[in-house]
Design a protein around this motif. Structure first.
Motif, mmCIF file in Angstrom:
data_model
loop_
_atom_site.group_PDB
_atom_site.id
_atom_site.type_symbol
_atom_site.label_atom_id
_atom_site.label_comp_id
_atom_site.label_asym_id
_atom_site.label_seq_id
_atom_site.Cartn_x
_atom_site.Cartn_y
_atom_site.Cartn_z
ATOM 1 N N GLU A 97 37.246 41.600 44.761
ATOM 2 C CA GLU A 97 36.973 42.853 44.058
ATOM 3 C C GLU A 97 35.500 43.248 44.176
ATOM 4 O OE1 GLU A 97 38.381 42.499 40.086
ATOM 5 O OE2 GLU A 97 40.503 42.500 40.662
ATOM 6 N N GLU A 98 34.598 42.266 44.155
ATOM 7 C CA GLU A 98 33.186 42.582 44.312
ATOM 8 C C GLU A 98 32.873 43.034 45.730
ATOM 9 O OE1 GLU A 98 29.959 41.969 42.166
ATOM 10 O OE2 GLU A 98 31.599 42.978 41.141
ATOM 11 N N ARG A 99 33.523 42.409 46.702
ATOM 12 C CA ARG A 99 33.263 42.756 48.097
ATOM 13 C C ARG A 99 33.642 44.201 48.378
ATOM 14 N NH1 ARG A 99 35.647 38.878 52.675
ATOM 15 N NH2 ARG A 99 34.225 37.494 51.548
ATOM 16 N N TYR A 100 34.725 44.650 47.792
ATOM 17 C CA TYR A 100 35.219 46.006 48.082
ATOM 18 C C TYR A 100 35.021 46.985 46.933
ATOM 19 C CZ TYR A 100 37.185 44.056 52.298
ATOM 20 O OH TYR A 100 37.322 43.445 53.520
ATOM 21 N N ARG A 101 34.379 46.535 45.852
ATOM 22 C CA ARG A 101 34.070 47.428 44.727
ATOM 23 C C ARG A 101 35.300 48.239 44.323
ATOM 24 N NH1 ARG A 101 28.437 47.860 45.836
ATOM 25 N NH2 ARG A 101 27.946 45.870 46.795
ATOM 26 N N LEU A 102 36.360 47.562 44.013
ATOM 27 C CA LEU A 102 37.644 48.237 43.832
ATOM 28 C C LEU A 102 37.755 48.994 42.522
ATOM 29 C CD1 LEU A 102 39.983 45.436 45.210
ATOM 30 C CD2 LEU A 102 39.250 47.517 46.351
ATOM 31 N N PHE A 103 36.995 48.598 41.504
ATOM 32 C CA PHE A 103 37.219 49.198 40.197
ATOM 33 C C PHE A 103 35.965 49.800 39.566
ATOM 34 C CE2 PHE A 103 40.311 45.718 40.619
ATOM 35 C CZ PHE A 103 41.478 46.461 40.563
ATOM 36 N N SER A 122 44.754 44.846 43.168
ATOM 37 C CA SER A 122 43.550 44.782 43.994
ATOM 38 C C SER A 122 43.905 44.838 45.478
ATOM 39 C CB SER A 122 42.779 43.486 43.697
ATOM 40 O OG SER A 122 42.320 43.467 42.366
ATOM 41 N N LEU A 123 44.920 44.087 45.897
ATOM 42 C CA LEU A 123 45.345 44.107 47.293
ATOM 43 C C LEU A 123 45.879 45.487 47.669
ATOM 44 C CD1 LEU A 123 45.846 42.623 49.944
ATOM 45 C CD2 LEU A 123 48.054 41.873 49.036
ATOM 46 N N GLU A 124 46.615 46.090 46.770
ATOM 47 C CA GLU A 124 47.172 47.420 47.067
ATOM 48 C C GLU A 124 46.067 48.452 47.268
ATOM 49 O OE1 GLU A 124 49.944 50.806 44.904
ATOM 50 O OE2 GLU A 124 50.064 48.724 44.226
ATOM 51 N N LEU A 125 45.063 48.460 46.395
ATOM 52 C CA LEU A 125 43.950 49.394 46.541
ATOM 53 C C LEU A 125 43.212 49.182 47.856
ATOM 54 C CD1 LEU A 125 42.435 49.358 42.941
ATOM 55 C CD2 LEU A 125 43.772 51.186 43.998
ATOM 56 N N GLN A 126 43.006 47.921 48.208
ATOM 57 C CA GLN A 126 42.308 47.634 49.458
ATOM 58 C C GLN A 126 43.112 48.105 50.661
ATOM 59 O OE1 GLN A 126 42.819 45.378 52.079
ATOM 60 N NE2 GLN A 126 40.788 44.690 52.747
ATOM 61 N N LEU A 127 44.430 47.910 50.640
ATOM 62 C CA LEU A 127 45.270 48.340 51.759
ATOM 63 C C LEU A 127 45.333 49.865 51.852
ATOM 64 C CD1 LEU A 127 48.220 45.786 51.596
ATOM 65 C CD2 LEU A 127 46.401 45.912 53.302
ATOM 66 N N GLU A 128 45.368 50.544 50.709
ATOM 67 C CA GLU A 128 45.373 52.014 50.740
ATOM 68 C C GLU A 128 44.101 52.548 51.386
ATOM 69 O OE1 GLU A 128 45.882 53.147 46.705
ATOM 70 O OE2 GLU A 128 48.070 52.853 46.702
ATOM 71 N N ALA A 129 42.958 51.974 51.029
ATOM 72 C CA ALA A 129 41.696 52.400 51.624
ATOM 73 C C ALA A 129 41.631 52.018 53.108
ATOM 74 C CB ALA A 129 40.529 51.783 50.867
ATOM 75 N N THR A 130 42.160 50.854 53.462
ATOM 76 C CA THR A 130 42.189 50.432 54.864
ATOM 77 C C THR A 130 43.059 51.375 55.687
ATOM 78 O OG1 THR A 130 41.890 48.120 54.215
ATOM 79 C CG2 THR A 130 42.753 48.529 56.415
ATOM 80 N N ILE A 172 40.507 33.949 49.766
ATOM 81 C CA ILE A 172 39.442 34.694 49.093
ATOM 82 C C ILE A 172 39.844 34.817 47.630
ATOM 83 C CG2 ILE A 172 38.207 36.879 48.908
ATOM 84 C CD1 ILE A 172 38.583 37.332 51.840
ATOM 85 N N LEU A 173 38.946 34.464 46.735
ATOM 86 C CA LEU A 173 39.242 34.532 45.312
ATOM 87 C C LEU A 173 39.145 35.963 44.809
ATOM 88 C CD1 LEU A 173 37.302 31.366 44.097
ATOM 89 C CD2 LEU A 173 39.727 31.570 44.704
ATOM 90 N N ASN A 174 39.849 36.231 43.718
ATOM 91 C CA ASN A 174 39.915 37.593 43.191
ATOM 92 C C ASN A 174 38.546 38.181 42.863
ATOM 93 O OD1 ASN A 174 40.124 39.293 40.422
ATOM 94 N ND2 ASN A 174 41.810 39.820 41.800
ATOM 95 N N ASP A 184 43.555 37.011 53.974
ATOM 96 C CA ASP A 184 42.900 35.887 53.314
ATOM 97 C C ASP A 184 43.072 35.961 51.803
ATOM 98 O OD1 ASP A 184 42.099 34.849 55.709
ATOM 99 O OD2 ASP A 184 40.073 35.688 55.634
ATOM 100 N N TYR A 185 43.007 37.174 51.254
ATOM 101 C CA TYR A 185 43.207 37.326 49.812
ATOM 102 C C TYR A 185 44.657 37.034 49.430
ATOM 103 C CZ TYR A 185 43.404 39.490 45.196
ATOM 104 O OH TYR A 185 43.596 39.716 43.845
#
Length: 428
Positions: free
Chosen positions: A116-122, A34-42, A110-112, A104-105
């Motif tokens: 994941e809901e905040r960034y709609r990762l999946f 989840s963190l990796e996907l968020q960083l790639e998009a960032t 920030i809880l998992n 924070d994650y």
């Protein structure tokens, strides 16, 4: 900010400040997909090459672990902090916000599910039906439980008020934290009333007296054991825990009693209320207080105590700091004031009444009054700014030496004696 991958949608939140200082990590940092996907998009949202490169360094570090495990720890946090700083230097505040969420994650703030809901990762931008149904089911089950518990309580307590019902439900919910699964009832769960209160007591003992890293987790296991108190009482270490808890309770009581005794506004009723349930403070020779205060018609003693041999001692309470004076100068010496003598006379009258009704009291209440005595608590040395405390106490001791079955003592001396007993003598 829209996602370029179709699976990343950031919440519209404004940034109210520039990059903050380093984060103090209070737990093992997290590094997952989840963190990796968020960083790639960032990284794709970043504009300046230095910002993109700093984010890339964090991603590369995550992939540098062995056996395809992502690496986290303080090193990852530091790389994320560097990326956040680069983004702030280039005024890319939306990226700063995204990197702050990543930090924070990673540090557990920030809880998992929220992340994941905040960034709609999946879910390719959609809300999770599974999580929605799960929350809905939990909420429905909670409502049904509360409805059933309320109905049962009101059936047993028809005249209960709304406040009493709320208090009952609050205690039931607290006990629910310590639900267990009995071995003899497969598929069923058990909620034992009173476990939350027991758990709170044990947690305070473990946290304040014993070095345990996670006392709340340890307590959860203990209170789910039906024989926990029996085990504690029968084990040497368990007895130490119980004694430590009692020592702590008594120390807290002494602090409370001292505060009341030193108040200029404390009434005799205030003093009685704080002392009547603390029989130990009067000395180890007492086994407890008598439940009935009116033993003789017309007389109601403040605190009746029972000694180990079954005989009675009454405690007569007068004011502490609110009294005018308990000693005065007379012909060059200190003597007790009329307030003290009046209190002694009142105690003597109580003893006379107990003597005259000895047989009836013994037959009705099982209390021996033949050897009954009295303690008069009155005043505080602070009432006499011009007289040393030692001289006040000595004056009362001189009076006591000439009395037979009555003793006079200041509240401060009583509390000081109790405080010393906690450090000098065992509880057993």
């Amino acid at each position: 900010m829209a996602s370029t991958t179709g699976r990343f949608v950031a919440c519209g939140q404004s940034v109210t400040a520039a990059a903050s200082g380093p984060i103090f990590v209070t737990m093992s940092s997290r590094a997952d997909w989840s963190l990796e996907l968020q960083l790639e998009a960032t990284q794709k949202e970043a504009v300046h090459p230095d910002v993109q490169n700093a984010i890339a360094q964090a991603i590369v570090y995550m992939h540098s672990g062995k056996s395809r495990r992502r690496r986290g720890g303080r090193a990852l946090v530091e790389r994320l902090e560097v990326a956040r700083l680069r983004a702030s230097e280039e005024n890319e505040w939306h990226v700063v916000r995204l990197l702050q969420d990543a930090l924070d994650y990673a540090t557990g703030r920030i809880l998992n599910p929220d992340f994941e809901e905040r960034y709609r990762l999946f879910q390719d931008g959609g809300r999770s039906d599974h999580r929605r149904d799960f929350v809905s089911g939990v909420f429905f089950g909670m409502q049904e439980f509360v409805r059933g518990a309320s109905r049962k309580f009101l059936e047993d307590n028809e005249s209960a008020s709304a406040q009493e019902l709320l208090a009952h439900l609050t205690s039931v919910v607290a006990d629910g934290k310590f639900l267990d699964a009995p071995e003899d009832r497969p598929g069923r769960y058990r909620l034992v009333r009173g476990r939350a209160e027991l758990a709170l007591w044990l947690e305070r003992v473990l946290r304040d007296r014993i070095d345990i890293e996670d006392p709340s987790a340890k307590v959860g296991n203990l209170v789910r054991t039906p024989a926990v108190l029996e085990l504690l009482a029968g084990d040497v270490d368990g007895q130490s825990i119980l004694l430590a808890a009692e020592m702590k309770r008594r120390a807290e009581s002494v602090t409370q009693i001292r505060a009341i005794c030193e108040s200029d506004l404390a009434t005799e009723r205030d003093l009685q209320r704080v002392l009547e349930k603390q029989a130990w403070i009067f000395g180890g020779r007492f086994v407890g207080a008598v439940g009935r205060r009116r033993l003789v018609p017309g007389d109601e003693v403040d605190i009746p105590l029972v000694r180990g041999d079954g005989s009675l001692q009454i405690v007569e309470l007068k004011r502490s700091r609110a009294i005018r004076a308990i000693v005065k100068r007379h012909r060059g010496s200190l003597v007790p004031t009329s307030e003290v003598h009046d209190a002694v006379a009142q105690a003597v009258n109580y003893l006379v009444g107990l003597d005259e009704n000895r047989s009836r009291i013994r037959e009705e209440f099982g209390i021996e009054t033949r050897r009954a005595s009295a303690l008069v608590l009155i005043g505080h040395p602070a009432c006499h700014s011009d007289v040393p405390e030692g001289e006040v106490n000595e004056t009362l001791r001189t009076l006591n030496s000439h009395l037979n079955r009555v003793e006079v003592m200041t509240y401060k001396e009583l509390v000081d004696n109790a405080s010393r007993s906690l450090t000098e003598a065992p509880l057993y």
